[in-house]
Design a protein around this motif. Structure first.
Motif, PDB file in Angstrom:
ATOM      1  N   SER A  29       0.818  -1.212   0.000  1.00 21.24           N
ATOM      2  CA  SER A  29       0.000   0.000   0.000  1.00 21.24           C
ATOM      3  C   SER A  29       0.851   1.261   0.000  1.00 21.24           C
ATOM      4  CB  SER A  29      -0.936  -0.005   1.202  1.00 21.24           C
ATOM      5  OG  SER A  29      -0.193  -0.044   2.407  1.00 21.24           O
ATOM      6  N   ASP A  30       2.154   1.128   0.235  1.00 20.97           N
ATOM      7  CA  ASP A  30       3.043   2.287   0.231  1.00 20.97           C
ATOM      8  C   ASP A  30       3.546   2.636  -1.159  1.00 20.97           C
ATOM      9  OD1 ASP A  30       4.741   1.495   3.374  1.00 20.97           O
ATOM     10  OD2 ASP A  30       2.798   2.415   2.949  1.00 20.97           O
ATOM     11  N   GLU A  45       3.252   2.709 -23.472  1.00 18.07           N
ATOM     12  CA  GLU A  45       2.309   3.819 -23.344  1.00 18.07           C
ATOM     13  C   GLU A  45       1.681   3.850 -21.953  1.00 18.07           C
ATOM     14  OE1 GLU A  45      -1.905   5.292 -25.464  1.00 18.07           O
ATOM     15  OE2 GLU A  45      -1.153   3.265 -25.729  1.00 18.07           O
ATOM     16  N   PHE A  46       1.607   5.022 -21.375  1.00 21.59           N
ATOM     17  CA  PHE A  46       0.979   5.189 -20.065  1.00 21.59           C
ATOM     18  C   PHE A  46      -0.533   4.979 -20.176  1.00 21.59           C
ATOM     19  CE2 PHE A  46       0.072   6.594 -15.924  1.00 21.59           C
ATOM     20  CZ  PHE A  46      -0.941   7.541 -15.987  1.00 21.59           C
ATOM     21  N   VAL A  47      -1.081   4.214 -19.232  1.00 17.04           N
ATOM     22  CA  VAL A  47      -2.517   3.965 -19.197  1.00 17.04           C
ATOM     23  C   VAL A  47      -3.156   4.627 -17.971  1.00 17.04           C
ATOM     24  CG1 VAL A  47      -4.305   2.189 -19.006  1.00 17.04           C
ATOM     25  CG2 VAL A  47      -2.305   1.795 -20.453  1.00 17.04           C
ATOM     26  N   ALA A  48      -2.652   4.304 -16.789  1.00 19.47           N
ATOM     27  CA  ALA A  48      -3.258   4.843 -15.564  1.00 19.47           C
ATOM     28  C   ALA A  48      -2.295   4.697 -14.400  1.00 19.47           C
ATOM     29  CB  ALA A  48      -4.566   4.129 -15.249  1.00 19.47           C
ATOM     30  N   SER A  49      -2.488   5.566 -13.401  1.00 20.43           N
ATOM     31  CA  SER A  49      -1.674   5.509 -12.201  1.00 20.43           C
ATOM     32  C   SER A  49      -2.520   5.920 -11.005  1.00 20.43           C
ATOM     33  CB  SER A  49      -0.465   6.443 -12.336  1.00 20.43           C
ATOM     34  OG  SER A  49       0.276   6.477 -11.133  1.00 20.43           O
ATOM     35  N   ILE A  50      -2.189   5.344  -9.839  1.00 19.25           N
ATOM     36  CA  ILE A  50      -2.934   5.662  -8.621  1.00 19.25           C
ATOM     37  C   ILE A  50      -1.954   5.825  -7.473  1.00 19.25           C
ATOM     38  CG2 ILE A  50      -3.326   3.217  -8.077  1.00 19.25           C
ATOM     39  CD1 ILE A  50      -6.137   4.068  -7.057  1.00 19.25           C
ATOM     40  N   SER A  51      -2.191   6.819  -6.658  1.00 16.86           N
ATOM     41  CA  SER A  51      -1.293   7.123  -5.551  1.00 16.86           C
ATOM     42  C   SER A  51      -1.500   6.153  -4.387  1.00 16.86           C
ATOM     43  CB  SER A  51      -1.513   8.551  -5.077  1.00 16.86           C
ATOM     44  OG  SER A  51      -2.809   8.671  -4.485  1.00 16.86           O
ATOM     45  N   ARG A  52      -0.682   6.301  -3.382  1.00 22.21           N
ATOM     46  CA  ARG A  52      -0.732   5.417  -2.215  1.00 22.21           C
ATOM     47  C   ARG A  52      -2.121   5.396  -1.582  1.00 22.21           C
ATOM     48  NH1 ARG A  52       4.426   6.935   1.456  1.00 22.21           N
ATOM     49  NH2 ARG A  52       3.027   5.945   2.941  1.00 22.21           N
ATOM     50  N   PHE A  67     -11.586   3.485 -18.794  1.00 22.91           N
ATOM     51  CA  PHE A  67     -10.826   2.655 -17.852  1.00 22.91           C
ATOM     52  C   PHE A  67     -10.874   3.285 -16.468  1.00 22.91           C
ATOM     53  CE2 PHE A  67      -7.579   0.618 -21.016  1.00 22.91           C
ATOM     54  CZ  PHE A  67      -8.634   0.246 -21.833  1.00 22.91           C
ATOM     55  N   THR A  68     -10.835   2.428 -15.449  1.00 21.94           N
ATOM     56  CA  THR A  68     -10.815   2.892 -14.066  1.00 21.94           C
ATOM     57  C   THR A  68      -9.770   2.100 -13.282  1.00 21.94           C
ATOM     58  OG1 THR A  68     -13.186   3.407 -14.143  1.00 21.94           O
ATOM     59  CG2 THR A  68     -12.159   3.242 -11.966  1.00 21.94           C
ATOM     60  N   ILE A  69      -8.868   2.814 -12.645  1.00 25.03           N
ATOM     61  CA  ILE A  69      -7.870   2.173 -11.793  1.00 25.03           C
ATOM     62  C   ILE A  69      -8.310   2.303 -10.345  1.00 25.03           C
ATOM     63  CG2 ILE A  69      -6.424   4.250 -11.573  1.00 25.03           C
ATOM     64  CD1 ILE A  69      -3.964   2.376 -11.673  1.00 25.03           C
ATOM     65  N   SER A  70      -8.040   1.272  -9.554  1.00 17.09           N
ATOM     66  CA  SER A  70      -8.426   1.299  -8.144  1.00 17.09           C
ATOM     67  C   SER A  70      -7.447   0.440  -7.351  1.00 17.09           C
ATOM     68  CB  SER A  70      -9.851   0.776  -7.963  1.00 17.09           C
ATOM     69  OG  SER A  70      -9.957  -0.554  -8.409  1.00 17.09           O
ATOM     70  N   ARG A  71      -7.470   0.626  -6.056  1.00 12.67           N
ATOM     71  CA  ARG A  71      -6.619  -0.175  -5.171  1.00 12.67           C
ATOM     72  C   ARG A  71      -7.499  -1.124  -4.363  1.00 12.67           C
ATOM     73  NH1 ARG A  71      -1.299   2.671  -4.571  1.00 12.67           N
ATOM     74  NH2 ARG A  71      -0.739   0.687  -3.629  1.00 12.67           N
ATOM     75  N   ASP A  72      -6.976  -2.310  -4.161  1.00  8.00           N
ATOM     76  CA  ASP A  72      -7.618  -3.273  -3.262  1.00  8.00           C
ATOM     77  C   ASP A  72      -6.622  -3.537  -2.140  1.00  8.00           C
ATOM     78  OD1 ASP A  72      -8.632  -5.486  -1.905  1.00  8.00           O
ATOM     79  OD2 ASP A  72      -9.494  -6.350  -3.719  1.00  8.00           O
ATOM     80  N   MET A  73      -6.794  -2.822  -1.034  1.00  7.50           N
ATOM     81  CA  MET A  73      -5.816  -2.904   0.053  1.00  7.50           C
ATOM     82  C   MET A  73      -5.788  -4.296   0.669  1.00  7.50           C
ATOM     83  SD  MET A  73      -4.492   0.061  -0.015  1.00  7.50           S
ATOM     84  CE  MET A  73      -4.727   1.820  -0.240  1.00  7.50           C
ATOM     85  N   ALA A  97       5.271  -0.445 -10.203  1.00  8.67           N
ATOM     86  CA  ALA A  97       5.177   0.125  -8.859  1.00  8.67           C
ATOM     87  C   ALA A  97       6.443   0.892  -8.523  1.00  8.67           C
ATOM     88  CB  ALA A  97       4.952  -0.983  -7.829  1.00  8.67           C
ATOM     89  N   THR A  98       6.273   1.899  -7.701  1.00  9.34           N
ATOM     90  CA  THR A  98       7.409   2.630  -7.178  1.00  9.34           C
ATOM     91  C   THR A  98       7.034   3.189  -5.812  1.00  9.34           C
ATOM     92  OG1 THR A  98       9.045   4.371  -7.621  1.00  9.34           O
ATOM     93  CG2 THR A  98       6.771   4.827  -8.250  1.00  9.34           C
ATOM     94  N   TRP A  99       8.027   3.245  -4.931  1.00  7.12           N
ATOM     95  CA  TRP A  99       7.763   3.779  -3.597  1.00  7.12           C
ATOM     96  C   TRP A  99       7.865   5.291  -3.627  1.00  7.12           C
ATOM     97  CZ3 TRP A  99       9.970   6.837   0.087  1.00  7.12           C
ATOM     98  CH2 TRP A  99       9.371   6.786   1.364  1.00  7.12           C
ATOM     99  N   ARG A 100       6.912   5.949  -3.017  1.00 11.72           N
ATOM    100  CA  ARG A 100       6.939   7.388  -2.907  1.00 11.72           C
ATOM    101  C   ARG A 100       6.612   7.804  -1.472  1.00 11.72           C
ATOM    102  NH1 ARG A 100       6.171  10.252  -7.830  1.00 11.72           N
ATOM    103  NH2 ARG A 100       7.625   9.292  -9.290  1.00 11.72           N
TER     104      ARG A 100
END
Length: 125
Positions: A29-30, A45-52, A67-73, A97-100
């Motif tokens: 989740s980080d 090609e970039f499609v979608a990104s979601i923050s922490r 398109f819809t991006i989502s997180r499943d914690m 993924a990348t840590w921010r």
């Protein structure tokens, strides 16, 4: 950190697919999560990104509104719901993924440190 992407397949134009990317790190989740796609002979090609937190989301112009991006914690995963698919959506889809430290998203290939193996999405006309 390992990423496992799944959910690709062969569908007809107008259909939907849902891709999922599971992060092996228990602190998944980080990480900022992203989806990219690539066809032979072209750049990724970039499609979608979601923050922490999931509060910051970016989409590529080609997929906005479809398109819809989502997180499943609970699964340490980032999902990509793809609706109204078009033949031009055909590509290998990669999760990344990348840590921010901060709650931001990322659009560029070079911003990501970890990549999944790719999953093929084919949309027939």
């Amino acid at each position: 950190v390992q990423l496992q992407a799944s959910g690709g397949g062969l569908v007809q134009a107008g259909d939907s697919l849902r891709l999922s990317c599971v992060v092996s790190d228990r602190t998944g989740s980080d990480y900022v999560m992203g989806w990219f796609r690539q066809v032979p002979g072209k750049e990724r090609e970039f499609v979608a990104s979601i923050s922490r937190s999931g509060r910051r989301i970016y989409y590529g112009d080609a997929v906005k509104g479809r398109f819809t991006i989502s997180r499943d914690m609970s699964k340490n995963a980032a999902d990509l719901q793809m609706n109204s698919l078009k033949p031009e959506d055909t590509a290998v889809y990669y999760c990344a993924a990348t840590w921010r430290r901060w709650d931001t998203a990322a659009r560029e290939v070079g911003e990501y440190d970890y990549w999944g193996q790719g999953t093929q999405v084919t949309v027939s006309s």
